[in-house]
Scaffold this motif. Structure first.
Motif, mmCIF file in Angstrom:
data_model
loop_
_atom_site.group_PDB
_atom_site.id
_atom_site.type_symbol
_atom_site.label_atom_id
_atom_site.label_comp_id
_atom_site.label_asym_id
_atom_site.label_seq_id
_atom_site.Cartn_x
_atom_site.Cartn_y
_atom_site.Cartn_z
ATOM 1 N N HIS A 4 -37.313 -35.121 -66.803
ATOM 2 C CA HIS A 4 -36.124 -35.676 -67.460
ATOM 3 C C HIS A 4 -35.045 -36.015 -66.435
ATOM 4 O O HIS A 4 -34.393 -37.054 -66.517
ATOM 5 N N ARG A 5 -34.877 -35.136 -65.452
ATOM 6 C CA ARG A 5 -33.856 -35.367 -64.433
ATOM 7 C C ARG A 5 -34.195 -36.593 -63.595
ATOM 8 O O ARG A 5 -33.343 -37.430 -63.305
ATOM 9 N N SER B 202 -29.823 -41.299 -60.798
ATOM 10 C CA SER B 202 -28.683 -40.686 -60.119
ATOM 11 C C SER B 202 -27.807 -39.888 -61.083
ATOM 12 O O SER B 202 -27.077 -38.993 -60.666
ATOM 13 N N ARG B 203 -27.880 -40.164 -62.379
ATOM 14 C CA ARG B 203 -27.096 -39.414 -63.362
ATOM 15 C C ARG B 203 -27.742 -38.076 -63.700
ATOM 16 O O ARG B 203 -27.145 -37.236 -64.363
#
Length: 98
Positions: A20-21, A26-27
């Motif tokens: 998910h990351r 970048s967010r």
């Protein structure tokens, strides 16, 4: 809050959370730091707590007074320690007591 205090993660980041990351780009933020040596130490502590909970009185907390509960925890630790000592080989002779 933990990062501000300088406390690192002890448990590895789950694969789905890492996915998910990465998907967020970048967010998604940076991955948490992971210390494998601390993780091994955590495993030892968790196994000891599981062993403590095998005593019914400790698992269910029947004791009313904290001092009695603590005495049961100490007694359990002493029994485990003496078992560990009896399983170790004797330094004076080459036999192992059981």
């Amino acid at each position: 809050m933990l990062r501000r205090r300088g406390i690192g993660a002890v448990i590895a980041e789950p694969d789905d959370q890492a996915g998910h990351r990465r998907r967020r780009g970048s967010r998604g933020g940076r991955p948490p730091a992971f210390d494998s040596v601390d993780y091994r130490g955590r495993n030892v502590v968790e196994r000891r707590f599981c062993h403590l909970k095998q005593w019914r009185g400790l698992a269910t907390r029947y004791d009313k007074l904290a001092v009695v509960y603590r005495a049961a925890v100490v007694l359990n630790a002493v029994i485990a320690w003496t078992r560990r000592l009896s399983d170790a080989s004797c330094p004076d002779d080459d036999r192992t007591t059981q």
